[in-house]
Enzyme design. Structure first.
Site, PDB file in Angstrom:
ATOM      1  N   THR A 137      -2.314  29.033  75.486  1.00 41.87           N
ATOM      2  CA  THR A 137      -1.718  28.228  74.604  1.00 41.87           C
ATOM      3  C   THR A 137      -0.824  27.304  75.098  1.00 41.87           C
ATOM      4  O   THR A 137      -0.165  28.327  75.387  1.00 41.87           O
ATOM      5  CB  THR A 137      -1.964  29.444  73.024  1.00 41.87           C
ATOM      6  N   TYR A 183      -0.080  38.284  70.348  1.00 41.54           N
ATOM      7  CA  TYR A 183      -0.914  36.668  71.704  1.00 41.54           C
ATOM      8  C   TYR A 183      -0.609  35.891  72.279  1.00 41.54           C
ATOM      9  O   TYR A 183      -0.636  36.188  73.427  1.00 41.54           O
ATOM     10  CB  TYR A 183      -1.531  36.102  70.192  1.00 41.54           C
ATOM     11  N   TRP A 213      -5.233  22.129  68.597  1.00 42.05           N
ATOM     12  CA  TRP A 213      -6.672  21.126  68.863  1.00 42.05           C
ATOM     13  C   TRP A 213      -7.143  20.990  67.212  1.00 42.05           C
ATOM     14  O   TRP A 213      -8.107  22.533  67.274  1.00 42.05           O
ATOM     15  CB  TRP A 213      -7.704  21.235  69.757  1.00 42.05           C
ATOM     16  N   TYR A 333       5.583  38.720  60.293  1.00 42.63           N
ATOM     17  CA  TYR A 333       4.429  37.026  60.916  1.00 42.63           C
ATOM     18  C   TYR A 333       6.010  36.606  61.348  1.00 42.63           C
ATOM     19  O   TYR A 333       7.536  37.163  60.879  1.00 42.63           O
ATOM     20  CB  TYR A 333       4.048  36.326  59.021  1.00 42.63           C
TER      21      TYR A 333
END
Ligand SMILES: NC(=O)c1ccc[n+]([C@@H]2O[C@H](COP(=O)([O-])OP(=O)(O)OC[C@H]3O[C@@H](n4cnc5c(N)ncnc54)[C@H](O)[C@@H]3O)[C@@H](O)[C@H]2O)c1
Ligand SMILES: O=C(O)[C@H]1O[C@H](OP(=O)(O)OP(=O)(O)OC[C@H]2O[C@@H](n3ccc(=O)[nH]c3=O)[C@H](O)[C@@H]2O)[C@H](O)[C@@H](O)[C@@H]1O
Length: 387
Positions: A137, A183, A213, A333
């Site tokens: 990523t 992640y 994408w 977050y």
């Protein structure tokens, strides 16, 4: 007889068998479609779901019947995985938890999915001398160097402080309490492991770093084909708001910047990697569209305009509403500030360039969203709430 398909060096392309893990997801469904429509390759499509590729699997009178075989399996615990990798020529691993709403609320699942579960795939490819294309990523870059400069610094305008280069840019994440980065960190470690397998054991690998994408079949519309309380990625969140006629929610003011690339352009790049191993092996590729940069606020405004055009409905008077990241995603977050991919390596190795403008890709994607979901949403909204 149809003329032979040639690779970028003018050599005929031999048909191969591909073991595609996560083939039932957004990217996998488009890649399977491309491989069936335009190539002679065979695909073992592995996933726990197949809704997004059902149209490729049935009926068995389809022109490519017999070239795609679905295997319903969870790579966490299924002994069939190694056998399938062994009889394929190439493995493509797409399987992952990859929605930001999960990174800070389900950090263990996120780390297991993106690192631990990918380990056997790398091991089986390395031990059996099989080529691997692994999906990483753009989040491995984290934040830009420029984001740490004073707000009024002129250097923030200098590309040296924000353009993301595969072989030069550092990976800058937040502190451990900012679980958003679970992640990116898991993806970074699996990239390093694959790279080390290449260096020490000769694994033939390609690492793909997608930059946002987007297109049809991305994620789900909450309450229609996914959980009502689920939070998909931004394209599906905003599509859901537009379909329901509600304002689009801007997290922390919608100031973060992204570059969006059309899924169909990006899939062309993946096909070039598959069919040009000599040019793709040992490489890490950014795949994105540096010309399609917007803030999230600009994306919301453009999507509102495009949706109004494709649906014939007037845009909302107040198209957006601000929401804090704590309220929207919960504790832990954090965000990437800006993502401009450097294109030097993919240009040099594969001659690939994206073609589709942001307006055009939103127009075709929102036409699909409207056609696919508008009626179902109307029915849900019309249903009286049980008292
Ligand atoms: N879409 C993007 O723009 C984007 C950007 C950056 C990275 N990526 C990466 O590309 C890959 C594919 O992304 P996507 O957008 O298609 O996501 P997706 O969620 O639509 O697809 C992932 C698929 O993997 C499957 N899967 C997950 N765990 C599995 C398991 N244990 N066993 C079997 N199948 C499993 C899921 O069921 C799903 O169908 C991911 O690795 C993601 O991190 C995507
Ligand atoms: O697509 C990528 O290249 C990578 O980035 C995504 O991360 P991100 O771009 O942050 O995820 P989105 O959900 O698409 O959010 C984009 C931006 O929109 C904002 N957002 C999202 C949803 C919403 O309703 N409102 C809103 O303002 C987010 O805060 C973020 O700033 C995901 O991590 C992965 O799918 C992938 O690895």
């Amino acid at each position: 007889m149809a003329s032979a398909r040639l690779d970028l060096d003018g050599n005929p392309i031999k048909p191969i068998t591909i073991c595609m893990i996560g083939a039932g997801g957004f990217i996998g469904s488009h890649l399977c479609e491309k491989l069936m429509n335009e190539t002679p390759h065979k695909v073992f499509a592995l996933d726990v779901y197949n809704d997004k590729i059902k149209h490729l699997l049935e009926p068995d009178t389809l022109p490519w019947a017999g070239r795609i075989q679905f295997h319903r399996l969870n790579i966490k615990h299924d002994s069939r995985l190694e056998g399938l990798i062994k009889i394929a020529d190439l493995t493509i691993n797409l399987a992952a938890i990859c929605t930001p709403a999960d990174y800070n609320t389900r950090p263990l699942d996120t780390i297991y999915s993106n690192f631990i579960d990918a380990l056997p795939v790398v091991k089986y490819c390395s031990e059996n001398n099989k080529r691997l294309i692994h999906f990483s990523t753009c989040e491995v870059y984290g934040k830009t160097i420029g984001s740490f400069l004073p707000k009024d610094s002129a250097l923030r305008q200098d590309p040296a402080y924000y353009v993301l280069k595969e072989d030069e840019s550092p990976c800058i994440f937040g502190s451990i309490e900012k679980q958003r980065w679970s992640y990116a960190c898991a993806k970074q470690l699996i990239e390093r492991l694959i790279y080390a397998e290449g260096a020490e054991n000769g694994l033939e690998f390609t690492i793909v770093r997608p930059f946002n994408w987007i297109g049809p079949r991305m994620d789900f519309i909450p309450g229609i084909d996914g959980p009502s309380e689920g939070v998909p990625r931004v394209l599906a969140c905003f599509s859901n708001n537009l379909l329901r006629g509600e304002p689009l929610k801007l997290v922390d003011g919608g100031q973060s910047q992204r570059t969006f690339v059309y899924i169909k352009d990006a899939i062309e790049a993946v096909l070039l990697m598959i069919e040009n191993p000599a040019r793709a092996n040992g490489q890490i590729f950014n795949v994105g569209n540096p010309n399609n940069e917007v803030t999230v606020r600009q994306l919301a405004e453009m999507m509102s305009q495009v949706y109004s055009k494709v649906s014939g409905e007037a845009p909302l008077e107040k198209p957006t509403i601000d929401v804090s990241s704590k309220e929207f995603y919960g504790e832990g977050y954090d965000d990437s500030d800006k993502r401009i991919p450097d294109m030097t390596i993919i240009n040099r190795q594969l001659g690939w360039n994206p073609k589709t403008s942001l307006w055009d890709l939103l127009e075709s994607t929102l036409t699909y969203q409207h056609r696919t979901y508008a009626e179902a949403i109307k029915k849900v909204i019309a249903k009286p709430v049980a008292s």
